[in-house]
Design an enzyme around this catalytic site. Structure first.
Site, PDB file in Angstrom:
ATOM      1  N   GLY A   2      38.111  42.959  21.308  1.00 16.87           N
ATOM      2  CA  GLY A   2      39.238  43.254  22.184  1.00 16.87           C
ATOM      3  C   GLY A   2      40.444  42.391  21.909  1.00 16.87           C
ATOM      4  N   ILE A   4      41.406  39.227  22.931  1.00 14.02           N
ATOM      5  CA  ILE A   4      41.056  37.855  22.686  1.00 14.02           C
ATOM      6  C   ILE A   4      40.219  37.738  21.183  1.00 14.02           C
ATOM      7  CG2 ILE A   4      40.202  35.625  23.326  1.00 14.02           C
ATOM      8  CD1 ILE A   4      42.530  36.238  25.207  1.00 14.02           C
ATOM      9  N   GLY A   5      39.312  38.606  21.177  1.00 15.22           N
ATOM     10  CA  GLY A   5      38.516  38.596  19.972  1.00 15.22           C
ATOM     11  C   GLY A   5      39.412  38.875  18.846  1.00 15.22           C
ATOM     12  N   ASN A  97      35.835  34.321  30.979  1.00 14.93           N
ATOM     13  CA  ASN A  97      36.474  33.920  32.210  1.00 14.93           C
ATOM     14  C   ASN A  97      35.282  33.651  33.395  1.00 14.93           C
ATOM     15  OD1 ASN A  97      39.165  34.257  31.567  1.00 14.93           O
ATOM     16  ND2 ASN A  97      39.092  36.522  31.928  1.00 14.93           N
ATOM     17  N   LYS A 199      40.923  26.070  35.638  1.00 17.42           N
ATOM     18  CA  LYS A 199      41.341  27.274  35.222  1.00 17.42           C
ATOM     19  C   LYS A 199      40.829  28.324  36.674  1.00 17.42           C
ATOM     20  CE  LYS A 199      41.604  31.076  32.143  1.00 17.42           C
ATOM     21  NZ  LYS A 199      40.856  31.771  30.843  1.00 17.42           N
ATOM     22  N   ASN A 207      43.399  36.106  41.743  1.00 18.11           N
ATOM     23  CA  ASN A 207      42.898  37.403  41.058  1.00 18.11           C
ATOM     24  C   ASN A 207      42.574  38.566  42.179  1.00 18.11           C
ATOM     25  OD1 ASN A 207      43.533  35.945  38.809  1.00 18.11           O
ATOM     26  ND2 ASN A 207      41.541  36.712  37.622  1.00 18.11           N
ATOM     27  N   SER A 258      45.281  38.838  35.249  1.00 21.54           N
ATOM     28  CA  SER A 258      44.465  39.724  34.264  1.00 21.54           C
ATOM     29  C   SER A 258      43.539  40.810  35.111  1.00 21.54           C
ATOM     30  CB  SER A 258      43.610  38.909  33.413  1.00 21.54           C
ATOM     31  OG  SER A 258      42.683  38.255  34.091  1.00 21.54           O
ATOM     32  N   GLU A 270      35.986  41.558  36.772  1.00 19.37           N
ATOM     33  CA  GLU A 270      35.266  40.387  36.712  1.00 19.37           C
ATOM     34  C   GLU A 270      34.895  39.642  37.960  1.00 19.37           C
ATOM     35  OE1 GLU A 270      35.236  38.362  32.378  1.00 19.37           O
ATOM     36  OE2 GLU A 270      37.255  38.688  33.029  1.00 19.37           O
TER      37      GLU A 270
END
Length: 310
Positions: A2, A4-5, A97, A199, A207, A258, A270
């Site tokens: 994805g 980040i990966g 996350n 964070k 979110n 996000s 998430e």
């Protein structure tokens, strides 16, 4: 494979590291292997980096480090690939996350010996991954996935790493060194849980509220009613963190969260890792979090309704 990966793979592949990117679809692996990863940098430059990619983790064999860069709810599905990629000395680097499944490891009561049902409902992650092998990680980078092997690195370079037991281990040093060599802004810590909470503190308030209201952060910070709600949720979370010895602070920028981006794209949210796990910790600590519970319930209803419409 994805957003980040792909960023991590591209940046590490430009160093002396030997990198393999594991993706879900064979056609994505073929495209990345043939054309590399094309990324737009925060400065607007376009950089293409050759990266080996595969949809068959077993073909890559055991690795020194395996970075897990999926959504938190998808982690259990990575376990077969992780088994194929792991040897006796392999380090597991979950870049995820929210509250991670390994959070209770090496902790005193009331966490000692417990799992977190919100993020590991079957206990499969805790059974499969020895916490001694883990380097805890979190990142503030903002990256957009634009298709197979195409990403836009919007902002930030920061990665924080720490051993779950607070030790200065060789594995932690190796991971931090590799990311620093790739040009990331790296911080190592003996208290990675405090960094996770710092964070998380904003994410768990903003979110789900951004999904319910479809508002950006500036609106949520300037609207008087929204500000009161956010302040109440953050105070509840701060009380939970304090019971586990954590204090923190943060700053806010103007962007879509996000989670709101995932909601607008029709992706799963998430909610459990970012909100549900904090509510579970609150129950263990005996801290009432009624506003946070209400926020989670409303966000779940909004997400479920959106899925039904689709």
């Amino acid at each position: 494979g994805g957003a980040i990966g792909s960023l991590i793979a591209a940046r590490l592949a430009a160093t002396d590291a030997e990198v393999t990117l594991v993706v879900r679809r064979p056609e994505a692996a073929a495209a990345i292997s043939a054309h590399g990863i094309r990324r737009i940098t925060p400065a607007g430059d376009v950089v293409t980096t050759p990266v080996r990619a595969t949809a068959d983790a077993a073909s890559a064999g055991p690795q020194d480090v395996v970075a897990l860069c999926t959504k938190a709810y998808a982690l259990e599905g990575t376990l077969p690939a992780l088994a194929a990629l792991s040897g006796p000395e392999t380090t597991v680097l979950p870049v995820i996350n929210g509250i991670p499944w390994w959070y209770p490891a090496f902790q005193p009561a009331p966490l000692a010996g417990r799992g977190l049902a919100a993020v590991d409902p079957s206990g499969a992650l805790a059974r499969a991954i020895d916490p001694e092998r883990i380097v805890g990680a979190l990142t503030y980078v903002a990256v957009l996935n634009q298709g197979d092997g195409k990403i836009h690195h919007v902002a930030d370079e920061r990665f924080d790493f720490g051993d779950p037991a607070g030790r200065a281990t060789p594995a932690l040093a190796r991971v931090a060194g590799a990311f620093a060599a790739a040009g990331f802004a790296v911080e190592t810590t003996t208290d990675i849980r405090s960094h996770i909470w710092t964070k998380l503190w904003g994410n768990l308030a903003f979110n789900p509220l951004s999904v319910i209201t479809e508002a950006r952060l500036t609106t949520l910070c300037t609207d008087a009613d929204a500000r009161r709600l956010v302040a109440t949720v953050m105070a509840e979370a701060e009380a939970v963190a304090a019971r586990f010895g954590v204090g923190f602070g943060m700053s806010i920028g103007d962007f879509k969260t996000s989670m709101l981006q995932d909601y607008e794209a029709g992706r799963r949210l998430e909610l459990e890792a970012i909100v549900g796990a904090v509510i579970e910790l609150a129950a263990l600590a005996g801290v009432p979090v009624p506003t946070l519970e209400t926020l989670l319930a409303l966000a779940r209803l909004r997400a479920d309704a959106a899925q039904e419409r689709r």
